[in-house]
Design an enzyme around this catalytic site. Structure first.
Site, PDB file in Angstrom:
ATOM      1  N   ILE A 162       6.198   8.033  17.416  1.00 32.61           N
ATOM      2  CA  ILE A 162       6.055   8.470  15.948  1.00 32.61           C
ATOM      3  C   ILE A 162       4.549   9.107  15.938  1.00 32.61           C
ATOM      4  O   ILE A 162       4.436  10.200  15.637  1.00 32.61           O
ATOM      5  CB  ILE A 162       6.156   7.454  14.632  1.00 32.61           C
ATOM      6  N   ASP A 184       3.961   1.163  12.311  1.00 30.46           N
ATOM      7  CA  ASP A 184       2.937   0.541  11.766  1.00 30.46           C
ATOM      8  C   ASP A 184       2.670  -0.984  12.133  1.00 30.46           C
ATOM      9  O   ASP A 184       1.602  -1.577  11.739  1.00 30.46           O
ATOM     10  CB  ASP A 184       2.839   0.535  10.125  1.00 30.46           C
ATOM     11  N   ARG A 195      -0.714  14.916  12.120  1.00 35.86           N
ATOM     12  CA  ARG A 195      -0.007  14.682  10.855  1.00 35.86           C
ATOM     13  C   ARG A 195       0.030  15.924  10.186  1.00 35.86           C
ATOM     14  O   ARG A 195      -0.530  16.045   9.092  1.00 35.86           O
ATOM     15  CB  ARG A 195      -0.915  13.402  10.305  1.00 35.86           C
ATOM     16  N   LYS A 225       0.801  -1.235  -0.035  1.00 33.03           N
ATOM     17  CA  LYS A 225       0.069   0.166  -0.024  1.00 33.03           C
ATOM     18  C   LYS A 225       0.814   1.359   0.090  1.00 33.03           C
ATOM     19  O   LYS A 225       0.679   2.122  -0.879  1.00 33.03           O
ATOM     20  CB  LYS A 225      -0.917  -0.005   1.324  1.00 33.03           C
ATOM     21  N   ASN A 226       1.740   1.348   0.850  1.00 29.51           N
ATOM     22  CA  ASN A 226       2.530   2.513   0.979  1.00 29.51           C
ATOM     23  C   ASN A 226       3.558   2.980  -0.018  1.00 29.51           C
ATOM     24  O   ASN A 226       4.335   3.762   0.027  1.00 29.51           O
ATOM     25  CB  ASN A 226       3.239   2.707   2.284  1.00 29.51           C
ATOM     26  N   CYS A 251      -5.670  12.448  11.560  1.00 27.62           N
ATOM     27  CA  CYS A 251      -6.488  11.325  11.781  1.00 27.62           C
ATOM     28  C   CYS A 251      -6.553  10.890  13.146  1.00 27.62           C
ATOM     29  O   CYS A 251      -5.758  11.231  13.861  1.00 27.62           O
ATOM     30  CB  CYS A 251      -5.977  10.200  10.626  1.00 27.62           C
ATOM     31  N   ARG A 253      -6.043  11.235   3.947  1.00 28.25           N
ATOM     32  CA  ARG A 253      -4.981  12.604   3.859  1.00 28.25           C
ATOM     33  C   ARG A 253      -3.744  12.280   3.237  1.00 28.25           C
ATOM     34  O   ARG A 253      -3.077  12.979   2.685  1.00 28.25           O
ATOM     35  CB  ARG A 253      -4.670  12.722   5.634  1.00 28.25           C
ATOM     36  N   ARG A 312      -8.671  -0.723   3.978  1.00 28.42           N
ATOM     37  CA  ARG A 312      -7.949   0.332   3.247  1.00 28.42           C
ATOM     38  C   ARG A 312      -6.529  -0.284   3.046  1.00 28.42           C
ATOM     39  O   ARG A 312      -5.780   0.157   2.161  1.00 28.42           O
ATOM     40  CB  ARG A 312      -7.466   1.408   4.507  1.00 28.42           C
ATOM     41  N   ILE A 314       1.787  18.969   8.021  1.00 24.29           N
ATOM     42  CA  ILE A 314       2.637  18.889   6.808  1.00 24.29           C
ATOM     43  C   ILE A 314       3.388  20.047   6.680  1.00 24.29           C
ATOM     44  O   ILE A 314       4.009  20.208   5.433  1.00 24.29           O
ATOM     45  CB  ILE A 314       1.714  18.828   5.410  1.00 24.29           C
ATOM     46  N   ASP A 315       4.131  20.449   7.607  1.00 23.78           N
ATOM     47  CA  ASP A 315       4.916  21.540   7.563  1.00 23.78           C
ATOM     48  C   ASP A 315       6.207  21.338   6.832  1.00 23.78           C
ATOM     49  O   ASP A 315       6.831  22.278   6.150  1.00 23.78           O
ATOM     50  CB  ASP A 315       5.109  21.950   8.889  1.00 23.78           C
TER      51      ASP A 315
HETATM   52  C1  EPZ Z   1       3.829   7.468   6.262  1.00 29.17           C
HETATM   53  O1  EPZ Z   1       2.739   8.419   6.879  1.00 29.17           O
HETATM   54  C2  EPZ Z   1       3.022   5.792   6.053  1.00 29.17           C
HETATM   55  N1  EPZ Z   1       1.734   6.151   5.312  1.00 29.17           N
HETATM   56  C3  EPZ Z   1       2.237   5.546   7.527  1.00 29.17           C
HETATM   57  O2  EPZ Z   1       1.623   4.572   7.291  1.00 29.17           O
HETATM   58  C4  EPZ Z   1       3.553   5.423   8.278  1.00 29.17           C
HETATM   59  O3  EPZ Z   1       2.995   5.072   9.893  1.00 29.17           O
HETATM   60  C5  EPZ Z   1       4.509   6.737   8.449  1.00 29.17           C
HETATM   61  O4  EPZ Z   1       4.871   6.787   7.214  1.00 29.17           O
HETATM   62  C6  EPZ Z   1       5.848   6.459   9.200  1.00 29.17           C
HETATM   63  O5  EPZ Z   1       6.556   5.387   8.712  1.00 29.17           O
HETATM   64  C7  EPZ Z   1       1.942   6.013   3.987  1.00 29.17           C
HETATM   65  O6  EPZ Z   1       3.016   5.870   3.436  1.00 29.17           O
HETATM   66  C8  EPZ Z   1       0.731   6.380   3.046  1.00 29.17           C
HETATM   67  P1  EPZ Z   1       5.729  10.850   8.308  1.00 29.17           P
HETATM   68  P2  EPZ Z   1       3.442  10.040   6.831  1.00 29.17           P
HETATM   69  O7  EPZ Z   1       5.603  12.033   7.547  1.00 29.17           O
HETATM   70  O8  EPZ Z   1       4.198  10.142   5.684  1.00 29.17           O
HETATM   71  C9  EPZ Z   1       5.500  14.209  11.693  1.00 29.17           C
HETATM   72  C10 EPZ Z   1      -0.268   2.897   7.554  1.00 29.17           C
HETATM   73  O9  EPZ Z   1      -0.784   2.632   8.490  1.00 29.17           O
HETATM   74  N2  EPZ Z   1       5.712  15.117  10.611  1.00 29.17           N
HETATM   75  O10 EPZ Z   1       7.122  10.095   8.151  1.00 29.17           O
HETATM   76  O11 EPZ Z   1       2.362  10.742   7.275  1.00 29.17           O
HETATM   77  C11 EPZ Z   1       4.201  13.486  11.712  1.00 29.17           C
HETATM   78  O12 EPZ Z   1       3.598  13.963  12.379  1.00 29.17           O
HETATM   79  C12 EPZ Z   1       0.068   4.498   7.493  1.00 29.17           C
HETATM   80  O13 EPZ Z   1      -0.055   2.486   6.483  1.00 29.17           O
HETATM   81  C13 EPZ Z   1       5.405  16.446  10.814  1.00 29.17           C
HETATM   82  O14 EPZ Z   1       5.663  16.889  12.023  1.00 29.17           O
HETATM   83  O15 EPZ Z   1       4.569   9.906   8.147  1.00 29.17           O
HETATM   84  C14 EPZ Z   1       4.769  12.105  12.632  1.00 29.17           C
HETATM   85  O16 EPZ Z   1       5.006  12.194  13.949  1.00 29.17           O
HETATM   86  C15 EPZ Z   1      -0.098   5.210   8.933  1.00 29.17           C
HETATM   87  N3  EPZ Z   1       5.444  17.350   9.767  1.00 29.17           N
HETATM   88  C16 EPZ Z   1       6.074  11.821  11.728  1.00 29.17           C
HETATM   89  O17 EPZ Z   1       6.584  13.283  11.376  1.00 29.17           O
HETATM   90  C17 EPZ Z   1       5.436  16.836   8.495  1.00 29.17           C
HETATM   91  O18 EPZ Z   1       5.176  17.704   7.605  1.00 29.17           O
HETATM   92  C18 EPZ Z   1       5.996  10.958  10.860  1.00 29.17           C
HETATM   93  O19 EPZ Z   1       5.280  11.382   9.844  1.00 29.17           O
HETATM   94  C19 EPZ Z   1       5.084  15.539   8.322  1.00 29.17           C
HETATM   95  C20 EPZ Z   1       5.395  14.673   9.205  1.00 29.17           C
END
Ligand code: EPZ
Length: 417
Positions: free
Chosen positions: A327, A305, A121, A22-23, A116, A92, A397, A123-124
């Protein structure tokens, strides 16, 4: 309302093939927008998040269709760079469309994705990276309106190795002018899969799988076919199921190489795991062993995950374990559902203390997010008697058919409409 009915207490025996990731699929589907033409994605998982992405592509003028497990995408009729808000609100991770649409059209309009259940989560990191790449971003009535005359490569350093921000930056950099260097990049296997896909289409990306990725901008990409890699979290989920119930299972079309951080932990829990080129053999007897302390980390650490599924295993172990979720701050919401089985789990901020319970009883529980939902299935496989898991749509999902897969392994589990 549909639910999953599990009758617990059966060991898992047999073999099942693992679906595509998926990812990896979601960013690769977005990346097809950078190719003006037809892309064929083989072994694309037929899951609702993928269907959601194809809905988005159709909504912006692309054509998509399936041939078995191959998804064919034609972006030649791309008509708009505005991503319909209803799709972003539902999923998202649609935010991954930003980098691809910017790379293709020099603009994108998209609504802020909500958080969520598992976390806010933000996106900064994504936004900061785009600003450095000569992209202007404006907030217009809750929409992010992004425009550029030309994306210009630059050096970007992330405070945290964000998977999504790394992916979005790569997508924006592929057709940019000049070189983009991404420091503290995410190293997850899905990043590697995205870069292998893009390089096969003519991109020039190096360093993927390390913490520094370099993207040399190119003029255009060309049409390709690409086989999506295995889903490491689905693989890990089924290893967890065997660890919980005991048994002996062969997982096909997958490999230990993408499961760093998981294999070692499950060997400590008591699984016997053998890896070959394209399969994983996992067996377990008796109760799971407790593990004193584990924390979730970016790859190659123990993946967030897999945290809920591991908690479902440890709650029937013969001792006390601790997990720290580093995380996503909301991932412990599933614990209230675990307690309905009789689990003895204490939560203090990021730290979960799991006191293994010899006897878990079947329960009526509610899934409210993807991996927590999968973890409830694992708990139901172990608990005595009947478990009913409501809101199975959350599980769909990311899992093509968790009931079919576990039935093939001998579990007594049914999807009831
Ligand atoms: C990806 O989410 C995966 N989703 C998530 O899988 C996975 O848990 C996560 O990476 C961590 O491995 C997909 O690939 C679709 P991050 P993502 O940006 O990209 C913070 C599943 O179950 N952050 O690495 O959203 C954030 O809040 C899903 O398959 C910021 O602060 O994860 C978090 O604490 C759930 N600002 C940390 O970084 C930002 O701009 C990791 O988030 C972006 C992230």
């Amino acid at each position: 309302m549909a639910y999953i009915h599990v009758t617990g207490g059966k060991k898992l025996m047999g073999e099942v093939d693992i679906q595509g990731s998926k990812n990896a699929s979601l960013p690769i589907i977005a990346a097809t927008v950078l190719i003006d033409g037809v892309t064929r994605l083989d072994r694309c998982p037929r899951i609702s998040d993928v269907f959601h992405m194809t809905n988005i592509l159709e909504a912006i003028g692309c054509k998509t269709y399936w041939e078995g497990s191959s998804l064919i995408i034609d972006t030649s009729s791309l008509g708009t760079s505005t991503v319909p808000a209803e799709y972003v609100r539902k999923m998202r991770s649609s935010i991954i469309m930003m980098g691809a649409l910017l790379g293709r059209t020099n603009e994108v309009t998209i609504t802020y994705p909500g958080g969520c259940l598992i976390g806010a989560r933000p996106i900064d990191f994504h936004i900061e990276a785009f600003k450095k790449m000569n992209i202007s971003l404006e907030d217009v009535d809750g929409l992010i309106v992004c425009k550029t005359s030309k994306i210009i490569g630059t050096e970007i350093s992330f405070k945290f190795p964000s998977v999504g921000a790394t992916e979005n930056t790569i997508l924006a950099a592929v057709l940019a002018s000049g070189k983009t260097i991404i420091n503290n990049a995410a190293k997850e296997p899905e990043i590697t899969d995205l870069c292998l896909f893009l390089n096969k289409a003519g991109a020039k990306i190096s360093g993927y799988g390390t913490n520094q990725i370099v993207v040399e901008g190119v003029e255009r990409l060309h049409e390709i076919s690409y086989r999506i890699s295995s889903d490491r979290i689905v693989t890990g989920t089924y290893i967890a199921a065997v660890a919980a119930t005991g048994g002996h299972v062969k997982l096909g079309h997958t490999s230990c190489g993408i499961l760093q951080g998981v294999i070692d932990l499950y060997r400590k829990i008591g699984c016997h795991i053998i890896c070959d080129e394209d399969n994983i053999y996992v067996s377990a007897t008796g109760k799971p062993r407790p593990v004193p302390f584990t924390k979730t980390e970016p790859y190659p650490g123990f993946p967030t995950d897999m945290q809920s599924q591991t908690m479902a295993v440890l709650m029937s172990s013969e001792g006390t374990s601790q997990i720290s979720e580093e995380i996503f701050e909301g991932r412990y919401k599933i614990v209230d559902e675990f307690r309905k089985f009789g689990a003895n789990i204490e939560i203090e901020d990021r730290l979960a203390t799991i006191h293994g319970t010899p006897y878990l009883k079947g329960a009526k529980v509610y899934a409210s997010e993807l991996r927590g939902g999968a973890a409830l299935v694992i708990a139901g496989l172990v608990a005595e008697g009947h478990t009913f898991i409501h809101n199975p749509g959350h599980i769909e999902r990311g899992y093509e058919n968790i009931c079919r897969d576990l039935q093939e392994l001998g579990a007594q589990i049914d999807y009831v409409n």
